[in-house]
Design a protein around this motif. Structure first.
Motif, PDB file in Angstrom:
ATOM      1  N   LEU A 246       0.814  -1.213   0.000  1.00 39.46           N
ATOM      2  CA  LEU A 246       0.000   0.000   0.000  1.00 39.46           C
ATOM      3  C   LEU A 246       0.850   1.267   0.000  1.00 39.46           C
ATOM      4  CD1 LEU A 246      -2.869  -1.024   2.454  1.00 39.46           C
ATOM      5  CD2 LEU A 246      -3.106  -0.465   0.041  1.00 39.46           C
ATOM      6  N   GLU A 247       2.122   1.132   0.347  1.00 41.85           N
ATOM      7  CA  GLU A 247       3.013   2.295   0.372  1.00 41.85           C
ATOM      8  C   GLU A 247       3.673   2.545  -0.981  1.00 41.85           C
ATOM      9  OE1 GLU A 247       3.143  -0.158   2.820  1.00 41.85           O
ATOM     10  OE2 GLU A 247       1.801   1.132   4.003  1.00 41.85           O
ATOM     11  N   ASP A 248       3.558   1.600  -1.900  1.00 40.83           N
ATOM     12  CA  ASP A 248       4.194   1.747  -3.210  1.00 40.83           C
ATOM     13  C   ASP A 248       3.490   2.802  -4.058  1.00 40.83           C
ATOM     14  OD1 ASP A 248       6.123  -0.170  -2.746  1.00 40.83           O
ATOM     15  OD2 ASP A 248       4.903  -1.811  -3.543  1.00 40.83           O
ATOM     16  N   ASP A 249       4.276   3.463  -4.890  1.00 42.30           N
ATOM     17  CA  ASP A 249       3.726   4.416  -5.862  1.00 42.30           C
ATOM     18  C   ASP A 249       3.361   3.646  -7.128  1.00 42.30           C
ATOM     19  OD1 ASP A 249       3.005   6.494  -7.476  1.00 42.30           O
ATOM     20  OD2 ASP A 249       5.040   7.301  -7.718  1.00 42.30           O
ATOM     21  N   VAL A 250       2.089   3.527  -7.382  1.00 44.63           N
ATOM     22  CA  VAL A 250       1.632   2.734  -8.538  1.00 44.63           C
ATOM     23  C   VAL A 250       1.113   3.617  -9.667  1.00 44.63           C
ATOM     24  CG1 VAL A 250       1.044   0.745  -7.104  1.00 44.63           C
ATOM     25  CG2 VAL A 250      -0.700   2.481  -7.577  1.00 44.63           C
ATOM     26  N   PHE A 251       1.285   4.935  -9.551  1.00 41.21           N
ATOM     27  CA  PHE A 251       0.714   5.847 -10.534  1.00 41.21           C
ATOM     28  C   PHE A 251       1.723   6.300 -11.574  1.00 41.21           C
ATOM     29  CE2 PHE A 251      -2.076   6.470  -6.818  1.00 41.21           C
ATOM     30  CZ  PHE A 251      -3.301   6.193  -7.419  1.00 41.21           C
ATOM     31  N   ASP A 252       1.236   6.429 -12.799  1.00 40.77           N
ATOM     32  CA  ASP A 252       1.989   7.011 -13.903  1.00 40.77           C
ATOM     33  C   ASP A 252       0.974   7.765 -14.763  1.00 40.77           C
ATOM     34  OD1 ASP A 252       3.485   7.753 -16.051  1.00 40.77           O
ATOM     35  OD2 ASP A 252       4.071   5.728 -16.653  1.00 40.77           O
ATOM     36  N   PHE A 253       0.934   9.077 -14.589  1.00 39.91           N
ATOM     37  CA  PHE A 253      -0.102   9.888 -15.220  1.00 39.91           C
ATOM     38  C   PHE A 253       0.266  10.346 -16.632  1.00 39.91           C
ATOM     39  CE2 PHE A 253      -1.522  10.201 -10.860  1.00 39.91           C
ATOM     40  CZ  PHE A 253      -2.900  10.278 -10.967  1.00 39.91           C
ATOM     41  N   SER A 254       1.435   9.946 -17.131  1.00 39.10           N
ATOM     42  CA  SER A 254       1.894  10.479 -18.415  1.00 39.10           C
ATOM     43  C   SER A 254       0.908  10.168 -19.539  1.00 39.10           C
ATOM     44  CB  SER A 254       3.285   9.925 -18.748  1.00 39.10           C
ATOM     45  OG  SER A 254       3.269   8.502 -18.755  1.00 39.10           O
ATOM     46  N   ASN A 255       0.454   8.933 -19.644  1.00 38.89           N
ATOM     47  CA  ASN A 255      -0.488   8.573 -20.714  1.00 38.89           C
ATOM     48  C   ASN A 255      -1.854   9.205 -20.474  1.00 38.89           C
ATOM     49  OD1 ASN A 255      -1.344   6.806 -23.074  1.00 38.89           O
ATOM     50  ND2 ASN A 255      -2.749   6.085 -21.496  1.00 38.89           N
ATOM     51  N   ALA A 256      -2.297   9.215 -19.221  1.00 33.23           N
ATOM     52  CA  ALA A 256      -3.602   9.787 -18.897  1.00 33.23           C
ATOM     53  C   ALA A 256      -3.674  11.257 -19.301  1.00 33.23           C
ATOM     54  CB  ALA A 256      -3.885   9.626 -17.405  1.00 33.23           C
ATOM     55  N   LYS A 257      -2.595  12.001 -19.063  1.00 31.77           N
ATOM     56  CA  LYS A 257      -2.558  13.417 -19.435  1.00 31.77           C
ATOM     57  C   LYS A 257      -2.694  13.588 -20.949  1.00 31.77           C
ATOM     58  CE  LYS A 257       0.455  14.902 -15.635  1.00 31.77           C
ATOM     59  NZ  LYS A 257       1.804  15.422 -15.295  1.00 31.77           N
ATOM     60  N   LYS A 258      -1.999  12.734 -21.695  1.00 27.98           N
ATOM     61  CA  LYS A 258      -2.045  12.817 -23.152  1.00 27.98           C
ATOM     62  C   LYS A 258      -3.461  12.553 -23.667  1.00 27.98           C
ATOM     63  CE  LYS A 258       2.755  11.299 -23.724  1.00 27.98           C
ATOM     64  NZ  LYS A 258       3.642  10.188 -24.176  1.00 27.98           N
ATOM     65  N   VAL A 259      -4.115  11.548 -23.084  1.00 28.42           N
ATOM     66  CA  VAL A 259      -5.469  11.199 -23.524  1.00 28.42           C
ATOM     67  C   VAL A 259      -6.428  12.348 -23.241  1.00 28.42           C
ATOM     68  CG1 VAL A 259      -7.429   9.666 -23.131  1.00 28.42           C
ATOM     69  CG2 VAL A 259      -5.123   8.720 -23.266  1.00 28.42           C
ATOM     70  N   VAL A 260      -6.374  12.897 -22.038  1.00 28.04           N
ATOM     71  CA  VAL A 260      -7.274  13.993 -21.656  1.00 28.04           C
ATOM     72  C   VAL A 260      -7.024  15.228 -22.516  1.00 28.04           C
ATOM     73  CG1 VAL A 260      -7.869  15.607 -19.811  1.00 28.04           C
ATOM     74  CG2 VAL A 260      -7.603  13.176 -19.305  1.00 28.04           C
TER      75      VAL A 260
END
Length: 324
Positions: A246-260
């Motif tokens: 639960l402490e791990d960083d599992v996010f990568d917003f790079s693709n999400a930003k491009k799509v939006v």
């Protein structure tokens, strides 16, 4: 898996006798797809797709046909349903509906290029511009994605499984639904709801058509958008999530930003849609949970872990990551 009902040459000859589409030359099952039965049919004058609806009412199919005809009128690239000699789009075989469509030349791209991804995002935005506020008297016959529907489906799943785990998962599920903030002012319309590569056709590197509207329903327009963004790292998935803490960083917003960003060029989001995209993403995860309700222990399972990570991140931080 795609063919659940077999059809003989005689069956197809009988069906084609109700249309002015030539004589049967051959028919081949279409292997892609998991729900409805599909055949490619070649006649002396046409190339067709025969779609046999294994689990849809006639009213539900008519909703789809009316939507496709509406999109055709608007010049949107999608399948063309065909009328029989009586002027009807839907036929009945063994008490189940079927429809014939013109075959669309193109190919399914399992690993689309950046250009192809952008084309799809644009076409999804254009689709929403056309279907925003689209009204149909047959909407009630579709599986429309809303909170009330999700609660009912989760209850049905829990009762069907009928274990202590399923009952506890249902309590968790209903609690999570109640945490969603989805104002009635959020724009609604028809979403396609299934952008699997097998439902998109390209030809000569160009977008050709969006097909298979079997899951299309009336819901929040941004539901399709959250289906296309993926803020989680590719290494975090249904078969790997247990390796993460639960402490791990599992996010990568790079693709999400491009799509939006790409989507917003063709259908700009209002402020409410931006703020509550966080809730729509959780809503999409909860819908996935229904289809896999039996999977995992209530204490910790894939969909719960995704919800937990998002809750820990929070709506404000999520929105900042996407929109700055």
């Amino acid at each position: 898996m795609a063919v659940k009902t077999n059809f003989s040459s005689k069956n197809f000859k009988d069906i084609l006798s109700n249309y002015n589409l030539g004589e049967l030359v051959y028919s081949n099952p279409i292997t892609k797809g998991t729900v409805q039965t599909n055949f490619l049919i070649k006649t002396t004058t046409n190339k067709l797709v025969f779609r046999y609806y294994e689990n849809r009412t006639t009213e539900s199919v008519l909703f789809e046909i009316n939507l496709l005809n509406y999109l055709q009128e608007k010049k949107y690239p999608c399948p063309t349903p065909l009328c029989n000699n009586d002027g009807h789009f839907i036929g009945i075989y063994n008490n189940k509906p079927y429809v014939l469509f013109h075959f669309i030349e193109g190919e399914h791209i399992e690993n689309p290029t950046t250009k192809q991804k952008k084309q799809l995002i644009r076409k999804v935005a254009e689709f929403h511009n056309l279907t925003k506020g689209y009204k149909s008297d047959l909407t009630q016959y579709r599986l429309n994605y809303n909170v009330e529907q999700c609660e009912r489906l989760a209850q049905e799943s829990a009762e069907k499984i009928n274990t202590l785990n399923s009952q506890e998962k249902l309590k968790w599920y209903i609690h999570q639904l109640k945490q969603l903030v989805l104002p009635s002012s959020l724009p609604k319309g028809i979403c396609h709801s299934d952008f699997h590569f097998s439902n998109v056709l390209f030809q000569n590197d160009e977008f050709k058509a969006l097909i298979d509207f079997d899951d299309a329903n009336y819901t929040f327009l941004t539901f399709d958008l959250v289906c296309m963004i993926e803020p989680f790292k590719s290494t975090f998935d249904w078969d790997t999530w247990e390796k993460f803490s639960l402490e791990d960083d599992v996010f990568d917003f790079s693709n999400a930003k491009k799509v939006v960003l790409e989507y917003s060029q063709y259908r700009p989001l209002n402020e409410s849609e931006k703020i509550h995209l966080f809730d729509l993403l959780k809503f999409g995860i909860l819908i996935d949970c229904i289809w896999y309700f039996e999977r995992g222990n209530v204490d910790d399972f894939f969909e719960k872990r995704k919800i937990d990570y998002l809750n820990n991140l929070g709506r404000e931080n999520f929105t900042k990551e996407l929109f700055g």
